[in-house]
Design a protein around this motif. Structure first.
Motif, PDB file in Angstrom:
ATOM      1  N   ASP B 223       8.262  53.588 -66.655  1.00 18.19           N
ATOM      2  CA  ASP B 223       8.327  53.492 -65.374  1.00 18.19           C
ATOM      3  C   ASP B 223       7.696  54.660 -64.876  1.00 18.19           C
ATOM      4  N   ILE B 224       7.119  54.934 -63.534  1.00 25.98           N
ATOM      5  CA  ILE B 224       6.649  55.951 -63.121  1.00 25.98           C
ATOM      6  C   ILE B 224       7.639  56.195 -61.944  1.00 25.98           C
ATOM      7  N   ILE B 225       7.971  57.532 -61.792  1.00 24.36           N
ATOM      8  CA  ILE B 225       9.057  57.706 -60.736  1.00 24.36           C
ATOM      9  C   ILE B 225       8.609  58.716 -59.738  1.00 24.36           C
ATOM     10  N   HIS B 226       8.800  58.735 -58.445  1.00 21.67           N
ATOM     11  CA  HIS B 226       8.383  59.820 -57.440  1.00 21.67           C
ATOM     12  C   HIS B 226       9.601  60.263 -56.843  1.00 21.67           C
ATOM     13  N   HIS B 227       9.776  61.374 -57.050  1.00 22.43           N
ATOM     14  CA  HIS B 227      11.214  62.205 -56.726  1.00 22.43           C
ATOM     15  C   HIS B 227      10.569  62.559 -54.984  1.00 22.43           C
ATOM     16  N   PHE B 228      11.122  62.052 -54.201  1.00 25.85           N
ATOM     17  CA  PHE B 228      10.935  62.223 -52.707  1.00 25.85           C
ATOM     18  C   PHE B 228      10.993  63.758 -52.366  1.00 25.85           C
ATOM     19  N   PRO B 229      12.155  64.427 -52.476  1.00 25.61           N
ATOM     20  CA  PRO B 229      12.133  65.665 -51.898  1.00 25.61           C
ATOM     21  C   PRO B 229      11.291  66.534 -52.394  1.00 25.61           C
ATOM     22  N   CYS B 230      10.821  66.695 -53.417  1.00 25.83           N
ATOM     23  CA  CYS B 230       9.777  67.785 -53.878  1.00 25.83           C
ATOM     24  C   CYS B 230       8.288  67.057 -54.078  1.00 25.83           C
ATOM     25  N   GLY B 231       8.324  65.771 -54.191  1.00 27.28           N
ATOM     26  CA  GLY B 231       7.157  64.887 -54.283  1.00 27.28           C
ATOM     27  C   GLY B 231       6.683  64.891 -55.751  1.00 27.28           C
ATOM     28  N   TYR B 232       7.518  65.196 -56.818  1.00 28.67           N
ATOM     29  CA  TYR B 232       7.009  65.121 -58.291  1.00 28.67           C
ATOM     30  C   TYR B 232       6.926  63.446 -58.541  1.00 28.67           C
ATOM     31  N   VAL B 233       5.835  63.419 -59.274  1.00 26.46           N
ATOM     32  CA  VAL B 233       5.861  62.030 -59.636  1.00 26.46           C
ATOM     33  C   VAL B 233       5.346  62.045 -61.314  1.00 26.46           C
ATOM     34  N   GLY B 234       5.734  61.417 -62.071  1.00 28.37           N
ATOM     35  CA  GLY B 234       5.756  61.361 -63.452  1.00 28.37           C
ATOM     36  C   GLY B 234       6.585  60.040 -64.283  1.00 28.37           C
ATOM     37  N   PRO B 235       6.014  59.902 -65.359  1.00 27.67           N
ATOM     38  CA  PRO B 235       6.842  58.890 -66.136  1.00 27.67           C
ATOM     39  C   PRO B 235       8.360  59.167 -66.324  1.00 27.67           C
ATOM     40  N   MET B 236       9.240  58.075 -66.288  1.00 25.18           N
ATOM     41  CA  MET B 236      10.637  58.399 -66.709  1.00 25.18           C
ATOM     42  C   MET B 236      10.987  59.347 -67.696  1.00 25.18           C
ATOM     43  N   ASN B 237      10.086  59.526 -68.634  1.00 22.76           N
ATOM     44  CA  ASN B 237      10.387  60.176 -69.801  1.00 22.76           C
ATOM     45  C   ASN B 237      10.446  61.873 -69.356  1.00 22.76           C
ATOM     46  N   ASP B 238       9.670  62.131 -68.204  1.00 21.50           N
ATOM     47  CA  ASP B 238       9.829  63.438 -67.930  1.00 21.50           C
ATOM     48  C   ASP B 238      11.235  63.802 -67.133  1.00 21.50           C
TER      49      ASP B 238
END
Lengths: 436, 473
Positions: B223-238
């Motif tokens: 899954d790709i996760i987008h973290h709203f507060p900082c805008g980081y986007v990466g695979p779940m593994n990250d």
């Protein structure tokens, strides 16, 4: 009309040097001095420096082509499918070809996914990634960056096209100086013939933005790597983990790289053509967003640049001061000047107004003609833009000033940038909470 | 001779009931399928599906109509699930006592078979079409419906036709149906669409999702996760850590709390474990189980599966046992296709609007094709048509063209001459034709009908052609 003219001539004849300075202090000390005299001097110094360092440029180019690093080109965007084919063709024409193209579709609701996938399948795009749910420009850029493999990252806008050597020219500065962390490309207006709005913007990009960036780059104050065309060292992006939420993420990431202790460079020969907003209404929205971000990022998020702490860097400090002074304070001072004139010289206000118009127009003509000696590349024949120069005083002096004032007011008082639909609410809410 | 029940007698593998003889087949050893020709019907006595299928296929794929139309019944009533067998047999008996119950059915089929006249066909396609339509007529089937079939290489079977083909040739059924429909024997209706291997036209394929770079199906999905507060986007593994099952943002170190509130999963990404390529869209490949060619799905040949309804023309052709297809006549040198002729005729009519002149079209119709074609072989039929064309060609001008409307009607142009002259030339041609054919095909009397129509620019080319041939019997 005759009366006005008689009156004006009498006004001019009666002007003494002291009187002239008193009535036009804003123009003399700020506009003319900063935006012409100092700029012109530095422009010459920059040109001289470029000439003296020409061997260094040749050496950097040889080193760059010898290493031949992989460059990741990131193209994040929403509903940009219609531009992709032209963009990809423009990139395939590049003199430098060790590139990977990563396109991120940020929740488009048009044919972008179909176009992107077909280009990926045809091998014209190396990686096409789609977020089903829109996350905003920063998240799209971050997703592309996360899967980039290149040593350098080039960030592009899909609706732009590029000179054949643009990629080469934007990467070259990294080989001039190891301390350069980011490079901005030279953005010009492609659709300058479309309307009066685009023509005036073309002149603005041509003179003020492009020349201004050469000057600030030479001084080490260059502050915004344009999102339409910017290059970054991948290791630095790894360090700061990509872009933060916008609007204004271009300026934000530039500051973050500066904070890491790296320089920002303007590559005037890395030319990119963009489509400027075609009418004044759309342009106003764009400039409101840009001007709000100056308050949000310079005065709020990164105000620590102005504090003498352990990360303090003089060039970053000056860059900020210059930006704040000429974008925010100068804007306020203009109103002070206007009030000064209205209160102290109400009977001469029309004459002062006419003189200001003439002075600014004179300066604009002077700049346009003189700077043409310093431009590497031109859209068109010089005289085509020349006839529009008289409009620039109204464009800069009134239109952009009013827009800027509204933007600063909205951002200072209401923090309006967090409500900008440019970003999805889900991210803006968090950014506002965290003061980002 | 053994008496089984009233009027049912059995001697070896022959059963007789009230004058109807049944040939009983119990094993394949020393089976001579041609022997069945001497009996009214066939009884297959067996439980093994493979055995039954082999017998049914040998009967129904036989080239002799007296064999392939033979009534076939199964004895002992085993539960046969093979649809090909079920479609090609005429009934099932649980014991020989039930023979009286099928007598009527056998008689009905035999009566229908007797109604059918058989003629030798020119092309293979025509032979196959005759086999299908005569079988349908004999069994009173008006529609031929395709059946999904696991033993078919094209996934569907039309039993009376498919039975004639081996595994590797089964796709040929499509061109036969297309031909028959083109010639007006059938009308059709969409049922399904199938996809065949681009190399060998086989329909049995293994579909796999593969890496677009290396074609490996060995991959993992994240899954790709987008973290709203900082805008980081990466695979779940990250976002995973080594201490607990929580997810922490690698950019801002915040703990992910609530999907939709502080993060979401906007997409997924696949990683190829063979070449490490990352991608979002698999390529779908279809590996042919027959020739092992790995097709991309875009390369697969698409075929529409239709059900076919016999037309009146089809029924008429079935009774006459004679079908002519455009295939039969398209290869004859010196002729143009009928459609081409129509186009040329249209232009000639247009030309006549501008100029004064007299142009004609003529037709030569063989009145008794069934009689002729049932006597001479298919090669001779083709030879005869070639002779006809050769003679006509040598008696008309080179600018005029000849076409076949069907294998018994030849249409030709005679432009820019008076109708009277055209009629005279045509009559002379017929005399030569009759003389020549009498010599070449002894004992065969060919009857010709002719017609000449003068072109009138006020009426369409279609109507001209209709008027030209409407009176032929």
């Amino acid at each position: 009309m005759e009366e006005i003219l008689d009156n004006y001539i009498r006004f001019l004849v009666s002007l003494t040097p002291g009187h002239f300075i008193r009535l036009f202090w804003f123009y003399i000390f700020f506009e003319f001095t900063r935006y012409f005299v100092i700029e012109f001097i530095i422009l010459n110094l920059a040109k001289l420096s470029r000439y003296l360092n020409r061997n260094k440029y040749d050496k950097a180019k040889a080193e760059f082509l010898f290493e031949y690093p992989l460059i990741s080109i990131l193209v994040p965007g929403k509903n940009e499918g219609k531009h992709l084919h032209k963009l990809v063709n423009s990139l395939k024409e590049q003199t430098y070809q060790n590139i990977e193209i990563i396109v991120v579709d940020d929740g488009s609701d048009d044919d972008t996914p179909i176009i992107g996938r077909s280009l990926e399948k045809a091998g014209k795009i190396d990686l096409f990634l789609r977020n089903e749910v829109r996350g905003g420009k920063a998240s799209a850029a971050n997703l592309a960056y996360r899967y980039a493999k290149g040593k350098y990252i080039v960030h592009l806008d899909a609706d732009c096209s590029y000179d054949r050597d643009a990629i080469e020219q934007i990467i070259l500065p990294f080989y001039l100086d190891d301390n350069i962390g980011g490079v901005g490309g030279n953005v010009m207006v492609r659709n300058y013939k479309e309307s009066l709005a685009t023509t005036l913007q073309a002149i603005e990009y041509y003179d003020t933005i492009s020349i201004g960036r050469r000057v600030t780059s030479y001084l080490g104050w260059y502050r915004i790597i344009s999102g339409a065309f910017g290059a970054f060292r991948k290791d630095l992006l790894d360090n700061i983990k990509g872009w933060d939420i916008g609007p204004g993420l271009d300026g934000d990431i530039t500051v973050k790289i500066r904070k890491l202790g790296y320089k920002i460079y303007f590559a005037d020969q890395a030319v990119c053509l963009t489509s400027a907003p075609k009418n004044f209404k759309i342009l106003a929205k764009q400039r409101l967003r840009w001007d709000k971000s100056i308050i949000r990022f310079r005065i709020r998020k990164h105000r620590d640049v102005l504090s003498p702490n352990k990360h303090f860097k003089f060039s970053s400090f000056l860059s900020f001061v210059e930006n704040i002074t000429f974008s925010v304070i100068l804007n306020i001072k203009w109103y002070i000047y206007a009030a000064d004139m209205l209160i102290n010289y109400p009977s001469s206000i029309l004459n002062i107004f006419i003189t200001n118009i003439l002075l600014y127009t004179f300066t604009n003509f002077l700049k346009y003609i003189l700077y043409s000696l310093y431009r590497n590349r031109s859209h068109t024949k010089m005289y085509e833009f020349l006839i529009y120069i008289p409009c620039m005083v109204f464009y800069f002096g009134f239109y952009l000033r009013v827009v800027r004032t509204i933007a600063h007011f909205q951002e200072f008082v209401f923090k309006k940038s967090y409500e900008d639909p440019w970003n999805p609410i889900k991210t803006s809410t968090h950014a506002k909470e965290m003061g980002l | 001779m053994e008496q089984i029940e009233n009027n049912i007698e059995q001697q070896n593998n022959i059963i007789t009931f009230k004058g109807i003889t049944f040939y009983v087949i119990e094993h394949l050893d020393s089976l001579n399928i041609n022997e069945t020709i001497n009996y009214h019907a066939v009884l297959i006595n067996g439980k093994d599906e493979l055995f039954i299928r082999q017998i049914v296929k040998r009967i129904r794929s036989h080239k002799n109509p007296n064999i392939y139309l033979k009534p076939v019944f199964l004895l002992k009533g085993v539960n046969i699930i093979d649809p090909l067998i079920n479609q090609l047999i005429d009934g099932t008996l649980f014991s020989l006592d039930q023979i009286p119950f099928i007598k009527k059915e056998v008689e009905k089929i035999l009566t229908k078979n007797e109604e059918i006249q058989f003629t030798r066909q020119i092309s293979f396609e025509a032979q196959m079409i005759v086999k299908i339509i005569t079988y349908m007529y004999s069994r009173e089937m008006s529609t031929l419906t395709p059946i999904p079939y696991y033993n078919s290489d094209v996934n569907y079977t039309y039993p009376p036709l498919s039975v004639n083909f081996g595994h590797t040739e089964e796709y040929a059924i499509f061109s036969i149906f297309e031909q028959a429909e083109y010639d007006g024997i059938f009308t059709s209706e969409f049922v399904d669409r199938i996809y065949l291997c681009s190399q060998c036209s086989n329909g049995r394929m293994s579909y796999r999702e593969v890496c677009p770079k290396c074609n490996s199906s060995n991959s993992k999905t994240d899954d790709i996760i987008h973290h709203f507060p900082c805008g980081y986007v990466g695979p779940m593994n990250d976002f995973t850590n080594e201490i607990d099952d929580e997810l922490d943002c690698p950019k801002c170190n915040k703990r992910l709390r609530h999907i939709g509130v502080d993060y979401d999963k906007p997409s997924v990404i696949h990683e190829c474990l063979n070449c490490s390529h990352r991608f979002q869209d698999y390529f779908v490949k279809a590996k042919c189980l027959s020739c092992h060619h790995d097709n991309s799905v875009e390369q697969l040949k698409s075929k529409v599966i239709r059900k076919y309804k016999l037309t009146q023309k089809g029924i008429y052709a079935a009774v006459n046992g004679f079908v002519t297809t455009s295939k039969d006549i398209e290869e004859i040198v010196g002729t143009v296709k009928y459609d081409t002729f129509k186009t040329m005729l249209k232009y000639e009519i247009e030309r006549l609007k501008q100029t004064e002149g007299s142009s004609n079209i003529c037709a030569i119709h063989i009145n008794n094709p069934n009689e002729i074609y049932s006597v001479i072989g298919s090669e001779a039929q083709k030879g005869m048509l070639k002779d006809l064309v050769r003679i006509i060609r040598s008696n008309i001008r080179s600018a005029d063209v000849i076409t076949f409307q069907n294998s018994s009607t030849i249409v030709l142009s005679m432009y820019e001459i008076p109708k009277k002259s055209a009629t005279r030339i045509l009559a002379e041609i017929i005399v030569i034709l009759e003389r020549l054919l009498k010599t070449a095909f002894k004992g065969v009397e060919i009857q010709f009908e002719i017609n000449v129509v003068q072109l009138d620019y006020k009426i369409s080319h279609e109507l001209h052609l209709h008027n030209l041939t409407k009176d032929f019997t």
